[in-house]
Scaffold this active site. Structure first.
Site, mmCIF file in Angstrom:
data_model
loop_
_atom_site.group_PDB
_atom_site.id
_atom_site.type_symbol
_atom_site.label_atom_id
_atom_site.label_comp_id
_atom_site.label_asym_id
_atom_site.label_seq_id
_atom_site.Cartn_x
_atom_site.Cartn_y
_atom_site.Cartn_z
ATOM 1 N N SER A 261 0.839 -1.194 0.000
ATOM 2 C CA SER A 261 0.000 0.000 0.000
ATOM 3 C C SER A 261 0.877 1.248 0.000
ATOM 4 C CB SER A 261 -0.888 0.014 1.248
ATOM 5 O OG SER A 261 -0.098 0.293 2.380
ATOM 6 N N LYS A 262 0.224 2.378 -0.225
ATOM 7 C CA LYS A 262 0.939 3.651 -0.216
ATOM 8 C C LYS A 262 1.611 3.865 1.139
ATOM 9 C CE LYS A 262 -0.203 8.564 -0.333
ATOM 10 N NZ LYS A 262 1.153 8.967 0.051
ATOM 11 N N ARG A 263 0.922 3.392 2.183
ATOM 12 C CA ARG A 263 1.483 3.572 3.531
ATOM 13 C C ARG A 263 2.838 2.870 3.694
ATOM 14 N NH1 ARG A 263 -2.804 1.695 6.769
ATOM 15 N NH2 ARG A 263 -4.155 2.512 5.140
ATOM 16 N N GLY A 265 5.050 2.537 1.412
ATOM 17 C CA GLY A 265 6.024 3.413 0.779
ATOM 18 C C GLY A 265 6.413 4.559 1.700
#
Ligand code: GLU
Length: 504
Positions: A261-263, A265
């Site tokens: 997920s973006k989290r 990253g």
């Protein structure tokens, strides 16, 4: 089957393209090019609620940067235009009517409030064969009432009438035959009168059919939709031209458990988007591979191996090689760990493979920002000497600033350790030696300087360490005579003189 290979990348413009979506686009592209097929961009924007301005442009810019060219699409045109679903309303309406006529779809008037009320009383309520007879739809209401409700302007949806208890087979190139029972499926909404738009499922199937798509290659998250899609093909009588499915493995967190997920990253410091993205509502900026200094060919190679491999341990592959080697059969079923460090490794490899002149061109604006101005040829020589030490072009400055500016200060620790009592006198002698060299090539300097050191009985290490301190300012950098050959005799001598004066 001699059908032409035609694949589509069909993103919904609901935000920036996630790196997993880029991989899906890449696998579609590789498969198309391998089979002399067509690669099509279709924008699935029938959910107006989730439309994000700029998302379509972002997708095209990102894939163009990566070298994935579409044969047909919103921006490329083609025989099946328009390729933006919001511009195909009339087409879908026609196919909704076909299903209604066949009796495999029906009209439902239940309001959101009515549905919510039903969910209150029936736990796990699902609109399907077991409940549709209790609802307000064209199966339960008399025909004339249905018509008058529509004429009076009541909003309705069209639902797919799924017969329970049927076995649905999804034939997946990667996963083999996956069996479902139709009883688990609900009567999915296919169309909404409110915006005259179909839902994803209907538009997706109609377009795949009309656009003569041969293979549907997409992320694993769409596998649960596949049985519904198979039933829709059957309802239309299109079984014979139903595309082959290939559901790609999930991209997993670097630790291996759960979806990337973006989290992840943000937490671990790597981009999950191809290009930088500024959210049009919040203004929040998310980093991108391009802006972080990745070369597009490195991103391609890295992504290609997340879920596929050529069957041996070859890792570095150009786009052309990937096209030659790619096959859906070699894609894995299990999720692929997103090994971000490997991405850096690929970037390192591709910096080594790119000609120094090209890396110099990318480095140039960074040098300009630092206020230094050198001819490209000079920058090219520097790049050749230090690029093996970096993963990103922007790291070149740290490794090479001394080629462009003389040291202003000298690393104290190094001074303490490397600048001996006798160093100033020895460096003065070295200046004389260097002055006498006419061919200032690295090789020739080395021979002459080493000859001098030997004849004087000096300690090679001591001389070279002091020399490096004077020229570089600290104890780093490539081979000493490679440095002096590039900066030249005058600059070398000037730095030695400055060091003799300034190092205490
Ligand atoms: N519009 C869907 C998406 O956003 C497409 C899924 C498919 O390829 O069928 O990914």
């Amino acid at each position: 089957m001699s059908q032409k290979v035609r694949v589509r990348f069909a993103p919904s413009p609901t935000g920036p393209l996630h790196i997993g979506g880029v991989r899906t686009a890449l696998y579609n592209y590789l498969f198309a090019k391998k089979n002399n097929g067509d690669f099509i961009l279709r924008i699935e924007d029938t959910d107006s609620q989730r439309f994000v301005p700029g998302a379509e442009e972002y997708i095209i810019e990102a894939l163009t940067w990566l070298g994935l060219r579409f044969d047909e699409g919103t921006h490329a045109g083609g025989a099946h235009a328009p390729y933006r679903q919001s511009e195909r309303k009339e087409i879908y309406k026609k196919y909704v009517d076909i299903l209604l006529e066949k009796g495999t779809a029906y009209i439902a008037f239940d309001t959101p409030e009515e549905l919510a009320a039903k969910r209150e009383v029936v736990s796990n309520f699902q609109y399907d064969a077991s409940t549709r007879s209790e609802m307000r739809n064209s199966l339960t209401l008399p025909e004339n009432e249905v018509q008058s409700l529509i004429d009076a302007g009541n909003q309705y949806v069209v639902r797919f009438k799924i017969e329970p208890g049927q076995e649905v087979l999804v034939n997946d190139v990667i996963r083999g035959e996956v069996k479902y029972n139709s009883s688990v499926l609900d009567d999915k909404v296919l169309y909404k009168s409110a915006d005259h738009l179909p839902t994803y499922h209907l538009a997706n199937i109609v377009d795949d059919h009309l656009m003569e798509i041969s293979h549907v290659i997409r992320g694993e998250e769409w596998l649960p939709s596949a049985p519904l899609h198979v039933l829709l093909y059957q309802a239309f009588g299109w079984e014979d031209t139903m595309p082959q499915f290939a559901h790609l493995p999930l991209l997993l967190k670097p630790e291996g458990n759960g979806k990337l997920s973006k989290r992840d990253g943000d937490r671990l410091g790597f981009p999950v988007f191809p290009l930088e993205w500024k959210d049009p509502h919040s203004g929040e900026i998310s980093s991108g591979y391009r802006e972080s200094g990745y070369l597009p060919e490195a991103v391609i190679n890295f992504l290609a191996l997340l879920g596929w491999n050529p069957g041996n341990d070859q890792e570095i592959m150009s786009m052309d090689e990937l096209i030659q080697l790619f096959s859906l059969e070699k894609c894995s079923k299990s999720g692929a760990k997103f090994d971000y460090e490997k991405g850096k490794w690929f970037n390192h490899q591709y910096i080594q493979l790119r000609p120094n002149s090209e890396i110099a061109n990318i480095f140039y604006p960074i040098l300009e920002e630092k206020g230094v101005d050198f001819p490209l040829q000079y920058i090219e020589m520097v790049v050749g000497l230090v690029k093996e030490r970096v993963n990103f072009v922007k790291e070149l400055w740290d490794q090479s600033s001394f080629f462009f500016v003389a040291p202003e200060a000298y690393d104290e620790k190094v001074v303490k350790k490397r600048w001996k009592e006798e160093s100033p006198a020895q460096m003065q002698e070295l200046i004389e030696v260097l002055q006498g060299i006419s061919d200032f090539s690295a090789h020739n300097q080395e021979e002459i300087v080493k000859g001098w050191i030997e004849s004087k009985g000096y300690h090679l290490g001591n001389i070279m360490n002091a020399f490096r301190l004077a020229v570089v300012g600290e104890s780093k950098g490539p081979h000493m005579f490679d440095i002096t050959a590039v900066i030249g005799k005058d600059e070398t001598v000037a730095r030695l003189e400055k060091a003799i004066l300034n190092i205490k």
